[in-house]
Scaffold this motif. Structure first.
Motif, PDB file in Angstrom:
ATOM      1  N   THR A 149       0.820  -1.367   0.114  1.00 23.04           N
ATOM      2  CA  THR A 149      -0.059   0.198  -0.003  1.00 23.04           C
ATOM      3  C   THR A 149       0.813   1.230   0.228  1.00 23.04           C
ATOM      4  OG1 THR A 149      -0.251   0.179   2.330  1.00 23.04           O
ATOM      5  CG2 THR A 149      -1.423  -1.419   1.361  1.00 23.04           C
ATOM      6  N   GLY A 150       1.992   1.124   0.328  1.00 16.04           N
ATOM      7  CA  GLY A 150       2.816   2.290   0.708  1.00 16.04           C
ATOM      8  C   GLY A 150       2.595   2.948   2.085  1.00 16.04           C
ATOM      9  N   ALA A 151       3.562   3.553   2.516  1.00 19.69           N
ATOM     10  CA  ALA A 151       3.199   4.385   3.896  1.00 19.69           C
ATOM     11  C   ALA A 151       2.381   5.580   3.498  1.00 19.69           C
ATOM     12  CB  ALA A 151       4.431   4.680   4.519  1.00 19.69           C
ATOM     13  N   GLN A 152       1.543   5.969   4.346  1.00 22.65           N
ATOM     14  CA  GLN A 152       0.385   7.053   4.049  1.00 22.65           C
ATOM     15  C   GLN A 152       0.432   7.922   5.407  1.00 22.65           C
ATOM     16  OE1 GLN A 152      -2.880   5.817   1.908  1.00 22.65           O
ATOM     17  NE2 GLN A 152      -2.113   4.006   1.350  1.00 22.65           N
ATOM     18  N   PHE A 153       0.313   8.949   5.182  1.00 21.51           N
ATOM     19  CA  PHE A 153      -0.179  10.068   6.323  1.00 21.51           C
ATOM     20  C   PHE A 153      -1.620  10.390   5.873  1.00 21.51           C
ATOM     21  CE2 PHE A 153       4.241  10.202   6.981  1.00 21.51           C
ATOM     22  CZ  PHE A 153       4.097  10.686   8.481  1.00 21.51           C
ATOM     23  N   LEU A 154      -2.685  10.429   6.751  1.00 23.22           N
ATOM     24  CA  LEU A 154      -4.060  10.479   6.246  1.00 23.22           C
ATOM     25  C   LEU A 154      -4.611  11.452   7.442  1.00 23.22           C
ATOM     26  CD1 LEU A 154      -5.050   6.854   5.730  1.00 23.22           C
ATOM     27  CD2 LEU A 154      -4.781   8.584   3.950  1.00 23.22           C
ATOM     28  N   GLY A 155      -5.358  12.487   6.706  1.00 22.82           N
ATOM     29  CA  GLY A 155      -5.972  13.641   7.532  1.00 22.82           C
ATOM     30  C   GLY A 155      -5.165  14.786   8.383  1.00 22.82           C
ATOM     31  N   ILE A 156      -4.049  14.997   7.299  1.00 18.35           N
ATOM     32  CA  ILE A 156      -3.057  16.040   7.765  1.00 18.35           C
ATOM     33  C   ILE A 156      -4.060  17.458   7.810  1.00 18.35           C
ATOM     34  CG2 ILE A 156      -1.295  17.564   7.254  1.00 18.35           C
ATOM     35  CD1 ILE A 156       0.085  15.120   6.032  1.00 18.35           C
ATOM     36  N   LEU A 195      -9.835   3.215   7.836  1.00 15.59           N
ATOM     37  CA  LEU A 195      -8.984   3.745   6.571  1.00 15.59           C
ATOM     38  C   LEU A 195      -8.110   2.908   5.893  1.00 15.59           C
ATOM     39  CD1 LEU A 195      -7.693   6.903   8.430  1.00 15.59           C
ATOM     40  CD2 LEU A 195      -9.478   6.916   6.654  1.00 15.59           C
ATOM     41  N   LEU A 196      -7.381   1.718   6.591  1.00 13.50           N
ATOM     42  CA  LEU A 196      -6.597   0.581   5.913  1.00 13.50           C
ATOM     43  C   LEU A 196      -7.580   0.117   4.959  1.00 13.50           C
ATOM     44  CD1 LEU A 196      -4.194  -0.998   5.742  1.00 13.50           C
ATOM     45  CD2 LEU A 196      -4.828  -2.398   7.852  1.00 13.50           C
ATOM     46  N   MET A 197      -8.641  -0.327   5.302  1.00 12.37           N
ATOM     47  CA  MET A 197      -9.508  -1.215   4.693  1.00 12.37           C
ATOM     48  C   MET A 197      -9.976  -0.611   3.194  1.00 12.37           C
ATOM     49  SD  MET A 197     -10.041  -4.161   6.186  1.00 12.37           S
ATOM     50  CE  MET A 197      -8.452  -3.865   6.696  1.00 12.37           C
ATOM     51  N   LYS A 198      -9.892   1.009   3.197  1.00 15.81           N
ATOM     52  CA  LYS A 198     -10.200   1.498   2.113  1.00 15.81           C
ATOM     53  C   LYS A 198      -9.022   1.492   1.240  1.00 15.81           C
ATOM     54  CE  LYS A 198     -13.527   4.719   4.615  1.00 15.81           C
ATOM     55  NZ  LYS A 198     -13.760   5.955   4.750  1.00 15.81           N
ATOM     56  N   THR A 199      -7.900   1.238   1.646  1.00 13.45           N
ATOM     57  CA  THR A 199      -6.696   1.158   0.752  1.00 13.45           C
ATOM     58  C   THR A 199      -6.227   0.038   0.236  1.00 13.45           C
ATOM     59  OG1 THR A 199      -5.047   0.865   2.437  1.00 13.45           O
ATOM     60  CG2 THR A 199      -5.625   3.044   2.269  1.00 13.45           C
ATOM     61  N   LEU A 200      -7.045  -1.228   0.550  1.00  9.87           N
ATOM     62  CA  LEU A 200      -6.604  -2.502   0.197  1.00  9.87           C
ATOM     63  C   LEU A 200      -7.529  -2.733  -0.851  1.00  9.87           C
ATOM     64  CD1 LEU A 200      -6.449  -4.187   3.671  1.00  9.87           C
ATOM     65  CD2 LEU A 200      -4.490  -3.496   2.056  1.00  9.87           C
TER      66      LEU A 200
END
Length: 492
Positions: A359-366, A486-491
């Motif tokens: 998935t790559g590392a992600q920052f969400l909601g900045i 949030l993780l489920m949405k990226t998979l």
């Protein structure tokens, strides 16, 4: 009398000398000080040079000797721990043919998936306790398919610890535990897997001599002993992958006991007395250090590729001038939940617990108005702790239910923010110990050399240095569930 432990890590080589009587480390060093590079010439690839491991091992031992805290001539045995799943290939002169394809390399995922389908899912899971995945056997198949000029020159294949042992002794050996982590071992037949070898068309002669894990794998040559200031003829009496070895160092050897580590990668490792497997192969089962055909103790391993590596990236990117302790102090200033900032720490190759997805590392909601360095570094540590919770829930699905988790007081467990978040979000008590991988390798050498009569005798001075109990589980549960969604949405 002393024991020498060598830990071949991804970031550096760590070595320790342990006093047999006290079972404590009297000197420990790492080399190099800066973290070792992972070569990634293509996305998802990861390689390191075995020659660099060997050079750094020698320099680490010489640095250890230079502490003058012990007489190197009084070291009686050597133990080795090493980063798991790497592939080293040598020719008949024991010369390395290419850089090692290491544990977090993803190039063989598709090859392993095809093997899983062809061997048959149930057949593979019941005999290998895993899918072939991108483990060592699949990496070797990749070389056969893509680098036939190298494959034709191979005399023996090894894991990283086998290679260092070879350089110390001139002998090439392996063990059931090592073969199982490479997905070469058939647990039903208790022999090398015919299904894997035949499907990939691999040469059985590539497999080294199989020794017991706690046993002599060769003795130190005169040339190397002279260079390192050690005594020629002492045995390399123990070799283990870093996670089974970490469990050993924490005295996690019996069914039901669980260990954790949060270094470059993050691992939960539980001991079982059954041939347990995950139908989706999100967690993996290997032969534990105490495995034998008569007593089939296995280690159920959850691995998260990007834990310490995620924290290191964040440090280098957002605050390169601060040290890790200063980052931990900064993170403690942010509130639980990091004001809604979420981090998915999955940027170090395909993640097995995510069904080999990357998935790559992600920052969400900045939020540019409320998020500062404090929230960034707390969110990174919380995201890592949440990924552990996600994995532990998978382990619970297959019957592992940890009541207490033992960990070394090192790496991310040095952070009060991370350690308490880990406990709060998993709901499991954590006991912290001072032992690390190099100390565990040294104690393993004492067991293998017969210096300790039994494995239990190597841990008569084993003491808890801190205990952490859940305090904020109720507060963290909705925050974790939001992170999971949030993780489920990226998979895919």
């Amino acid at each position: 009398m002393y024991l020498l432990g060598i830990d071949i890590g991804t970031s550096s080589i760590k070595v320790a000398v342990v006093d047999v009587e006290t079972q404590k480390s009297i000197a420990t060093v790492q080399y190099p000080e800066a973290e070792t590079e992972i070569k990634s010439v293509r996305p998802g690839w990861a390689e390191q040079s075995p020659a660099d491991w060997w050079e750094n091992t020698k320099l680490a031992i010489l640095k250890l000797n230079a502490t003058n805290l012990f007489n190197p001539k009084n070291i009686a045995a050597i133990g080795i721990a090493y980063q798991m799943h790497g592939l080293v290939v040598v020719d008949e002169n024991q010369d390395v043919l290419r850089d090692s394809i290491i544990w977090c390399d993803s190039r063989a995922v598709e090859i392993g998936e095809k093997a899983f389908d062809q061997i048959g899912h149930q057949n593979a899971l019941s005999s290998l306790l895993n899918s072939p995945g991108n483990f060592t056997a699949s990496k070797l198949a990749w070389i056969k398919e893509n680098e036939p000029h190298i494959y034709r020159k191979i005399d023996k294949i090894m894991l990283p610890g086998d290679f260092i042992s070879m350089k110390l002794t001139g002998n090439i050996t392996t063990s059931i535990s090592a073969l199982s982590e490479g997905i070469f071992w058939d647990f039903q037949q208790d022999k090398i897997s015919k299904a894997v070898m035949d499907y990939y068309g691999l040469d059985y002669n590539f497999i080294p001599e199989i020794n017991e894990l706690f046993a002599s794998h060769g003795v130190l040559t005169e040339e190397i002993a002279l260079f390192l200031g050690l005594t020629a003829g002492i045995p390399v009496a123990y070799k283990s992958g870093d996670q089974p070895n970490n469990a050993l160092s924490l005295n996690v050897m019996k069914p039901g006991e669980v260990a954790a580590t949060a270094g470059t990668s993050g691992v939960i490792y539980g001991v079982s007395n059954s041939l347990t497997y995950d139908p989706q192969s999100r967690v993996n089962t290997f032969a534990h250090v105490t495995y034998s055909p008569e007593e089939k103790n296995t280690g159920v391993l959850l691995c998260i590729n990007g834990t310490g590596s995620m924290f290191r990236w964040a440090k280098n990117t957002f605050a390169p001038h601060l040290n890790y302790q200063e980052l931990n102090t900064l993170a403690a200033k942010a509130p639980i939940g990091s004001k809604g900032l979420n981090v998915l720490p999955f940027g170090n190759g395909a993640e097995r617990m995510l069904n080999n997805q990357y998935t790559g590392a992600q920052f969400l909601g900045i939020d540019l108005n409320i998020h500062s360095q404090a929230e960034i570094f707390r969110a990174v540590q919380e995201g890592i702790a949440f990924s552990f919770r996600y994995g532990i829930d998978i382990m619970r699905e297959i019957g592992m239910e940890p009541k207490v988790i033992r960990a070394g007081r090192a790496n991310l467990f040095l952070s009060e923010v991370f350690a308490q978040t880990f406990v709060d979000v998993t709901g499991v008590r954590v006991e912290l110990y001072e032992n690390d991988g190099s100390v565990g390798a040294a104690l393993g050498a004492g067991i293998g050399a017969g210096i300790f009569n039994t494995a239990e005798d190597a841990f008569t001075h084993h003491e808890v240095v801190a205990t952490l109990d859940p305090k904020n589980s109720a507060a963290y549960e909705p925050i974790y569930q939001e992170w999971k969604s949030l993780l489920m949405k990226t998979l895919k």
